[in-house]
Scaffold this motif. Sequence first.
Motif, PDB file in Angstrom:
ATOM      1  N   VAL A 170     -19.296  23.305  -6.477  1.00  0.00           N
ATOM      2  CA  VAL A 170     -20.113  23.269  -5.434  1.00  0.00           C
ATOM      3  C   VAL A 170     -19.855  23.875  -4.160  1.00  0.00           C
ATOM      4  O   VAL A 170     -20.601  24.663  -3.604  1.00  0.00           O
ATOM      5  CB  VAL A 170     -20.540  21.652  -5.180  1.00  0.00           C
ATOM      6  N   TYR A 171     -18.642  23.787  -3.866  1.00  0.00           N
ATOM      7  CA  TYR A 171     -18.153  24.324  -2.490  1.00  0.00           C
ATOM      8  C   TYR A 171     -17.052  25.495  -2.474  1.00  0.00           C
ATOM      9  O   TYR A 171     -16.756  25.918  -1.481  1.00  0.00           O
ATOM     10  CB  TYR A 171     -17.525  23.279  -1.613  1.00  0.00           C
TER      11      TYR A 171
ATOM     12  N   VAL B 191       3.161   3.206   2.624  1.00  0.00           N
ATOM     13  CA  VAL B 191       3.143   3.251   3.992  1.00  0.00           C
ATOM     14  C   VAL B 191       3.645   2.375   4.830  1.00  0.00           C
ATOM     15  O   VAL B 191       4.251   1.554   4.469  1.00  0.00           O
ATOM     16  CB  VAL B 191       1.397   3.159   4.552  1.00  0.00           C
TER      17      VAL B 191
ATOM     18  N   LYS C 276      -9.210   9.116  -3.752  1.00  0.00           N
ATOM     19  CA  LYS C 276      -9.564   7.868  -4.419  1.00  0.00           C
ATOM     20  C   LYS C 276      -8.352   7.078  -4.437  1.00  0.00           C
ATOM     21  O   LYS C 276      -7.138   7.449  -3.984  1.00  0.00           O
ATOM     22  CB  LYS C 276      -9.713   8.251  -6.063  1.00  0.00           C
ATOM     23  N   THR C 277      -8.812   5.697  -4.439  1.00  0.00           N
ATOM     24  CA  THR C 277      -7.575   4.804  -4.274  1.00  0.00           C
ATOM     25  C   THR C 277      -7.392   4.004  -5.743  1.00  0.00           C
ATOM     26  O   THR C 277      -8.552   3.649  -6.471  1.00  0.00           O
ATOM     27  CB  THR C 277      -7.846   3.752  -3.365  1.00  0.00           C
TER      28      THR C 277
ATOM     29  N   SER D 281      -1.346   5.312   9.976  1.00  0.00           N
ATOM     30  CA  SER D 281      -2.566   5.266   9.516  1.00  0.00           C
ATOM     31  C   SER D 281      -2.345   5.969   7.879  1.00  0.00           C
ATOM     32  O   SER D 281      -1.328   6.454   7.744  1.00  0.00           O
ATOM     33  CB  SER D 281      -3.550   6.245  10.137  1.00  0.00           C
ATOM     34  N   LEU D 282      -3.191   5.842   7.161  1.00  0.00           N
ATOM     35  CA  LEU D 282      -3.396   6.171   5.659  1.00  0.00           C
ATOM     36  C   LEU D 282      -2.722   8.023   5.776  1.00  0.00           C
ATOM     37  O   LEU D 282      -1.951   8.229   5.055  1.00  0.00           O
ATOM     38  CB  LEU D 282      -4.343   5.750   4.839  1.00  0.00           C
TER      39      LEU D 282
ATOM     40  N   VAL E 114       0.917  -1.150   0.084  1.00  0.00           N
ATOM     41  CA  VAL E 114       0.102  -0.027   0.002  1.00  0.00           C
ATOM     42  C   VAL E 114       0.793   1.158  -0.150  1.00  0.00           C
ATOM     43  O   VAL E 114       1.770   1.368   0.780  1.00  0.00           O
ATOM     44  CB  VAL E 114      -0.950   0.117   1.109  1.00  0.00           C
TER      45      VAL E 114
ATOM     46  N   VAL F  30      -1.376  -1.128  -4.182  1.00  0.00           N
ATOM     47  CA  VAL F  30      -2.450  -0.218  -4.388  1.00  0.00           C
ATOM     48  C   VAL F  30      -2.156   1.108  -3.721  1.00  0.00           C
ATOM     49  O   VAL F  30      -1.616   1.286  -2.524  1.00  0.00           O
ATOM     50  CB  VAL F  30      -3.591  -0.770  -3.543  1.00  0.00           C
TER      51      VAL F  30
ATOM     52  N   ARG G 193     -15.117  19.562  -9.431  1.00  0.00           N
ATOM     53  CA  ARG G 193     -16.444  19.473  -9.071  1.00  0.00           C
ATOM     54  C   ARG G 193     -16.637  20.020  -7.650  1.00  0.00           C
ATOM     55  O   ARG G 193     -17.770  20.648  -7.421  1.00  0.00           O
ATOM     56  CB  ARG G 193     -16.572  18.010  -9.126  1.00  0.00           C
TER      57      ARG G 193
ATOM     58  N   VAL H  80      -3.100   4.928  -2.303  1.00  0.00           N
ATOM     59  CA  VAL H  80      -4.387   5.955  -1.802  1.00  0.00           C
ATOM     60  C   VAL H  80      -3.972   7.331  -2.119  1.00  0.00           C
ATOM     61  O   VAL H  80      -2.960   7.689  -1.649  1.00  0.00           O
ATOM     62  CB  VAL H  80      -4.501   5.732  -0.266  1.00  0.00           C
TER      63      VAL H  80
ATOM     64  N   GLY I  64      -6.079   0.954  -8.155  1.00  0.00           N
ATOM     65  CA  GLY I  64      -5.486  -0.351  -7.865  1.00  0.00           C
ATOM     66  C   GLY I  64      -5.627  -1.174  -8.865  1.00  0.00           C
ATOM     67  O   GLY I  64      -5.517  -2.402  -9.082  1.00  0.00           O
ATOM     68  N   ASP I  65      -5.281  -0.572 -10.268  1.00  0.00           N
ATOM     69  CA  ASP I  65      -5.225  -1.349 -11.442  1.00  0.00           C
ATOM     70  C   ASP I  65      -3.953  -2.451 -11.213  1.00  0.00           C
ATOM     71  O   ASP I  65      -2.989  -2.165 -10.973  1.00  0.00           O
ATOM     72  CB  ASP I  65      -5.036  -0.288 -12.491  1.00  0.00           C
TER      73      ASP I  65
ATOM     74  N   GLN J 287      -7.903  12.734   1.321  1.00  0.00           N
ATOM     75  CA  GLN J 287      -7.887  11.467   0.365  1.00  0.00           C
ATOM     76  C   GLN J 287      -9.103  11.583  -0.602  1.00  0.00           C
ATOM     77  O   GLN J 287     -10.307  11.805  -0.218  1.00  0.00           O
ATOM     78  CB  GLN J 287      -8.260  10.259   1.434  1.00  0.00           C
TER      79      GLN J 287
END
Lengths: 239, 239
Positions: A164-165, A50, A79-80, A55-56, A11, A108, A160, A110, A82-83, A77
């Motif tokens: 919105v924010y 990691v 998206k993760t 923690s992540l 990871v 994978v 995105r 993160v 993992g292809d 965070q």
Amino acid sequence: MSTKPTVNPHVSCDCVVFGFDNEKLNVLLIEQSYERLGDKVQNALPGDHVWEEESLDEAAGRVLKELTNLDGIFLKQFKTFGDPDRLRNPKDLAWLESYRKKPATRVVTVAYYAFVRMDDFEPAASSFAEKVFWQDVQDIPQLGFDHNEIMEEAIEVLRRDFEVYQVGLELLPEKFTLSQLQNLYEIILNRKLDKRNFRKKVIKERVVTPLDEKQKGVLHKPAQLFELNAANDPSGLRS
Amino acid sequence: MSTKPTVNPHVSCDCVVFGFDNEKLNVLLIEQSYERLGDKVQNALPGDHVWEEESLDEAAGRVLKELTNLDGIFLKQFKTFGDPDRLRNPKDLAWLESYRKKPATRVVTVAYYAFVRMDDFEPAASSFAEKVFWQDVQDIPQLGFDHNEIMEEAIEVLRRDFEVYQVGLELLPEKFTLSQLQNLYEIILNRKLDKRNFRKKVIKERVVTPLDEKQKGVLHKPAQLFELNAANDPSGLRS
């Protein structure tokens, strides 16, 4: 902890750090060590494995600091990735072979993003980063692994969340002109905006507050300076 | 592939599948096999390890199908959970010891959420799921691992995306009453809404379209039925 941390070989974390220089939106990239690639250079996002006991979120912060010297950055965070094929580019494999015991292990990753005010931080390369540099997001070179895909996804998420924010306004310096603000909007939204309407809108919606101050040290007619209106933060995400 | 897939012991997927029964918002849970826990029962989200040669999205779909028989569901990745302590509850360890070669291995889990129309699917337990059942999100029992935390985060993401994009309206049956619609809004937003204002708003904003049809087989005065206005999908996310 005084004992040496154990690396989790399965990871990793990668960081997409955005910075705005009043003209361009940039992302922080590293150049991986020369020797490991022979004479080749590989650009990449700052990222690494990691440790077993962190923690992540902790890993992302530590990795960013180790490679770029950026510390205390809020990383989110998003998206993760993992292809199964994400590490199988021959150039990346060459680098991994010199760096890992089992270069074929599936990793994978993160992915995190962050915004920094470029004036507030001085990135400095260390660990396996040979260089660290800001790169215009509209001119991203070929990156290692699946980092181009991660970059593209980060920009999409930014776009995105901005719509919105208004997440991303924290990229602005403390005081800015409306032209600089419009630049940032146009780059993130990826479209040209009408100057008159834009100015009316951001003042009417109280996105910004005018300051009793003008630009200094510019050759053209100095423009009025503004600051973000802290009260107008629909997301509560801006600090 | 005809060869047996290799399990990646370090990465898993967990699925938060929401369903709405016109009164309550539910989530799909499984009960893990009895024998593995002695006499104990452990409820959990449907989840399992990814295979070495599949993507994370593929793994989520496969795992959901294997455990609950739900197939062809659109699953959206929302967050990865990687606390080093997430598998260290003694009850979970007992289960893992019977199930894995190295139960102490740290597992990072990629969490997905999905919406299903409860009428369209008939969940059925298989693999290590002893039972599969819908549970009211307002009455979630103690779950295995960090699954309560994953659930809470999923509801938060649903609430945020619902407010902005009205993601979640696809939980409604094809035809529904305004009371049922208001139920769904109130549960997701976690607050009571004024009936009159709510009805005015959803009609004015063209969220729904009235049908020339009323409820059938109800004891009270049958209410008018509505359908979602497909044209009014700000997110483009509803299929």
